[in-house]
Scaffold this motif. Structure first.
Motif, PDB file in Angstrom:
ATOM      1  N   ASN A 121       0.767  -1.392  -0.434  1.00 41.96           N
ATOM      2  CA  ASN A 121       0.387   0.122   0.277  1.00 41.96           C
ATOM      3  C   ASN A 121       0.718   1.392  -0.361  1.00 41.96           C
ATOM      4  OD1 ASN A 121      -2.853  -1.172   0.107  1.00 41.96           O
ATOM      5  ND2 ASN A 121      -2.953  -1.508   1.770  1.00 41.96           N
ATOM      6  N   GLU A 122       2.393   1.303   0.349  1.00 44.53           N
ATOM      7  CA  GLU A 122       2.831   2.144   0.471  1.00 44.53           C
ATOM      8  C   GLU A 122       3.305   3.125  -0.671  1.00 44.53           C
ATOM      9  OE1 GLU A 122       6.283   1.490   3.004  1.00 44.53           O
ATOM     10  OE2 GLU A 122       6.946   0.322   1.577  1.00 44.53           O
ATOM     11  N   LEU A 123       3.967   1.983  -1.633  1.00 42.94           N
ATOM     12  CA  LEU A 123       3.779   2.486  -3.111  1.00 42.94           C
ATOM     13  C   LEU A 123       2.361   2.701  -3.947  1.00 42.94           C
ATOM     14  CD1 LEU A 123       6.457  -0.450  -3.612  1.00 42.94           C
ATOM     15  CD2 LEU A 123       6.727   2.029  -2.985  1.00 42.94           C
ATOM     16  N   HIS A 124       1.336   2.654  -2.982  1.00 42.93           N
ATOM     17  CA  HIS A 124       0.236   3.324  -3.686  1.00 42.93           C
ATOM     18  C   HIS A 124      -0.214   4.391  -3.407  1.00 42.93           C
ATOM     19  CE1 HIS A 124      -4.059   2.819  -5.709  1.00 42.93           C
ATOM     20  NE2 HIS A 124      -4.662   3.138  -4.462  1.00 42.93           N
ATOM     21  N   TYR A 125       0.721   5.394  -3.907  1.00 43.65           N
ATOM     22  CA  TYR A 125       1.028   7.097  -3.448  1.00 43.65           C
ATOM     23  C   TYR A 125      -0.342   7.850  -3.341  1.00 43.65           C
ATOM     24  CZ  TYR A 125       3.767  10.626  -1.429  1.00 43.65           C
ATOM     25  OH  TYR A 125       4.060  11.881  -0.918  1.00 43.65           O
ATOM     26  N   LYS A 126      -1.245   8.555  -2.563  1.00 42.91           N
ATOM     27  CA  LYS A 126      -2.357   8.695  -2.690  1.00 42.91           C
ATOM     28  C   LYS A 126      -1.838  10.271  -2.696  1.00 42.91           C
ATOM     29  CE  LYS A 126      -5.807   6.195  -2.449  1.00 42.91           C
ATOM     30  NZ  LYS A 126      -6.889   5.916  -3.560  1.00 42.91           N
ATOM     31  N   ILE A 127      -2.321  10.816  -3.437  1.00 34.12           N
ATOM     32  CA  ILE A 127      -1.945  12.560  -3.626  1.00 34.12           C
ATOM     33  C   ILE A 127      -3.635  13.524  -3.089  1.00 34.12           C
ATOM     34  CG2 ILE A 127      -1.045  14.321  -5.635  1.00 34.12           C
ATOM     35  CD1 ILE A 127       1.178  12.267  -5.056  1.00 34.12           C
ATOM     36  N   TRP A 128      -4.282  13.354  -4.195  1.00 32.13           N
ATOM     37  CA  TRP A 128      -5.617  13.740  -3.466  1.00 32.13           C
ATOM     38  C   TRP A 128      -6.447  13.142  -3.937  1.00 32.13           C
ATOM     39  CZ3 TRP A 128      -8.967  14.174  -7.707  1.00 32.13           C
ATOM     40  CH2 TRP A 128      -8.488  13.961  -8.815  1.00 32.13           C
ATOM     41  N   CYS A 129      -7.754  13.575  -3.130  1.00 30.08           N
ATOM     42  CA  CYS A 129      -9.056  12.522  -3.476  1.00 30.08           C
ATOM     43  C   CYS A 129     -10.500  13.173  -3.051  1.00 30.08           C
ATOM     44  CB  CYS A 129      -8.831  11.768  -1.961  1.00 30.08           C
ATOM     45  SG  CYS A 129     -10.714  10.722  -1.797  1.00 30.08           S
ATOM     46  N   ILE A 130     -10.996  13.804  -3.597  1.00 32.61           N
ATOM     47  CA  ILE A 130     -12.922  14.412  -3.417  1.00 32.61           C
ATOM     48  C   ILE A 130     -14.021  13.221  -2.863  1.00 32.61           C
ATOM     49  CG2 ILE A 130     -12.271  16.547  -4.480  1.00 32.61           C
ATOM     50  CD1 ILE A 130     -13.983  15.282  -6.621  1.00 32.61           C
ATOM     51  N   GLU A 131     -14.467  13.213  -1.320  1.00 36.41           N
ATOM     52  CA  GLU A 131     -15.785  11.610  -1.561  1.00 36.41           C
ATOM     53  C   GLU A 131     -16.512  12.415  -0.673  1.00 36.41           C
ATOM     54  OE1 GLU A 131     -13.523  10.166   3.367  1.00 36.41           O
ATOM     55  OE2 GLU A 131     -13.378   8.866   1.079  1.00 36.41           O
TER      56      GLU A 131
END
Length: 389
Positions: A349-359
Motif C-alpha cells: 500500500n505504501e507504493l500506492h501513493y495517494k495525492i488528492w481525493c474528494i469523497e
C-alpha cells in the motif's frame, strides 16, 4: 599533492554537511521545488540576495563547518566551478562574487560573505539532491501531524490552493513532487485539479497529504513558477449506457508512435448500505518500457472513481501514483505472463501513493472528466477521449 589534499578535504566537508540533521530536515523541501536551488534563488530575489528563514539553520552549519575545515574560499569556489551544476556557479561567480570581491558595487549583494554562504549551501543542496523519485523513501520519511485515513490523507476542507502550494491552518504546504501542477490556462493561480475542485465541487470532503516536511509559515511560502491511435482492445466507456457483462472489464488504448498505453478497468460492485450497483472506474498510465530501460522501477499515474449508474454520478474520485519494480512493470505492461496481469497492483500500500481525493459528495461525469484531463499528460488525454468516444 596539495591539490589532492584540498579535494579530499572538500569532499569530506561536503559529505559531512549531508549527514547533519539540518540538511536532512530541509532536503525534501528543496527537492520539491522542482528546479535546481541555485536557479530558484536567482529568480526568487526581488533586489538583494537574502537568506530565507527556512534555510538559516543549515547555512549556519555550513558556515561553521567550512570555517573549521581550513578550506580557503578561493579553493572552494574553484572546486564548485570545476564541478558546476548547469552553469549556475559560473553565473554567481562571474556576475556577483568575483566582481564584488574586486571592489565593484552590485545592488544585489548586501554582504559578500553572506552571498558566498548562500551559493555554497545551494551548491550542496543541488549536488546531493535525489535524482529520482522513490515513493518508498517518501513514505518512510514523511511527517504526518494531522489525523489521517488509511491512505495517509487528511480532510482539509477550507484549504486555499495557490500556484505552487496550498494553505491549511496557517501553513503553506508545497505540492508533492508527484503532483501534476499543470494549469488549465496560461497564468492561472492554481493547478488544474485544484481549479476544478475549487469551482466545481460543491459538497463532500477534500483530502490531501499533509507532509510537514513541505510546510512553512505562510509568510515564508515558496513560489517557483514563472510566466515565463488506435484501440488496442476492450469496449469503450459510455457510463450508464454501457453494457458490462463481466464483473471486471478491461480496455486498453495505445499511442502507436510512443507505445504508451492508457489502461481502463471497470469493476462492478454493490453498495452494502444502499444496495445500489456501483462501479470502480480506474485509469492508469502505462508508459512504454523495455528490458533496456534504465532505473529500478517505474511510476505510473492511477486515477480512481466510484460511479453509481442509477444516479449517474460519482461519490469518490482520487489520484494516486503507483511504483513498480521495473522487472514486474515490464511484465505488467506486456501482459506476457499469466501471473502478471495488466491490472496488477503494487506490492504494498505504501507504493500506492495517494495525492488528492474528494469523497462523500455527488460529482458529475463532467467533474470526473475534467479532473482526469488536467491530471493526465496530453498523450494520455488523447487516449482517454478515444475510450470515451
Amino acid at each position: 599533492m596539495e591539490s589532492l589534499f584540498n579535494h579530499q578535504t572538500i569532499d569530506e566537508f561536503l559529505l559531512d554537511i549531508t549527514e547533519t540533521a539540518e540538511y536532512k530536515n530541509i532536503e525534501y523541501l528543496i527537492f520539491s521545488i522542482r528546479m535546481n536551488y541555485l536557479h530558484y534563488m536567482a529568480i526568487s530575489r526581488i533586489v538583494k540576495f537574502e537568506i530565507p528563514r527556512y534555510l538559516e539553520n543549515l547555512i549556519d552549519i555550513v558556515i561553521d563547518k567550512f570555517n573549521e575545515s581550513g578550506i580557503s574560499p578561493v579553493d572552494m569556489l574553484q572546486y564548485m566551478l570545476d564541478n558546476d551544476i548547469n552553469n549556475w556557479i559560473h553565473y554567481y561567480a562571474y556576475t556577483f562574487i568575483i566582481p564584488v570581491a574586486k571592489g565593484e558595487e552590485n545592488g544585489a549583494v548586501n554582504d559578500l560573505n553572506e552571498l558566498y554562504a548562500i551559493v555554497l549551501t545551494g551548491y550542496i543542496l543541488d549536488a546531493f539532491r535525489e535524482k529520482r523519485i522513490d515513493i518508498k523513501n517518501l513514505v518512510e520519511g514523511q511527517v504526518l501531524a494531522h489525523k489521517t485515513n488509511q491512505y495517509d490523507l487528511t480532510v482539509v476542507d477550507g484549504v486555499e490552493f495557490k500556484r505552487d502550494y496550498f494553505v491549511f491552518e496557517g501553513k503553506a504546504y508545497l505540492y508533492s513532487i508527484l503532483t501534476n501542477t499543470n494549469t488549465m490556462q496560461f497564468g492561472d493561480t492554481m493547478p488544474g485539479f485544484a481549479r476544478i475542485i475549487t469551482e466545481q465541487v460543491k459538497d463532500g470532503n477534500i483530502l490531501l497529504r499533509l507532509d510537514e516536511r513541505l510546510a512553512l509559515p505562510v509568510d515564508q511560502a515558496i513560489s517557483y513558477s514563472t510566466l515565463n491511435f488506435e484501440k488496442y482492445r476492450g469496449p469503450q466507456l459510455h457510463f450508464k449506457d454501457s453494457i458490462l457483462k463481466n464483473p471486471k472489464t478491461i480496455t486498453i488504448h495505445i499511442n502507436e508512435t510512443t507505445s504508451d498505453k492508457l489502461l481502463l478497468v471497470v469493476k462492478k460492485k454493490v453498495d452494502n448500505n444502499s444496495k445500489k450497483d456501483f462501479w470502480h472506474i480506474e485509469l492508469e498510465t502505462l508508459p512504454y518500457r523495455d528490458e533496456a530501460s534504465k532505473g529500478k522501477y517505474c511510476i505510473t499515474t492511477f486515477l480512481h472513481g466510484m460511479y453509481y449508474p442509477e444516479d449517474d454520478c460519482f461519490t469518490h474520485i482520487d489520484c494516486t501514483n503507483n511504483q513498480y519494480e521495473m522487472s514486474e512493470y515490464i511484465k505488467k505492461y506486456s501482459e506476457c505472463e499469466p501471473d502478471t496481469p495488466v491490472d496488477l497492483h503494487t506490492k504494498s500500500n505504501e507504493l500506492h501513493y495517494k495525492i488528492w481525493c474528494i469523497e462523500n459528495g455527488r460529482y458529475t461525469r463532467e467533474v470526473w472528466y475534467n479532473l482526469m484531463t488536467v491530471t493526465l499528460n496530453e498523450k494520455y488525454r488523447t487516449l482517454l477521449d478515444e475510450i470515451l468516444a
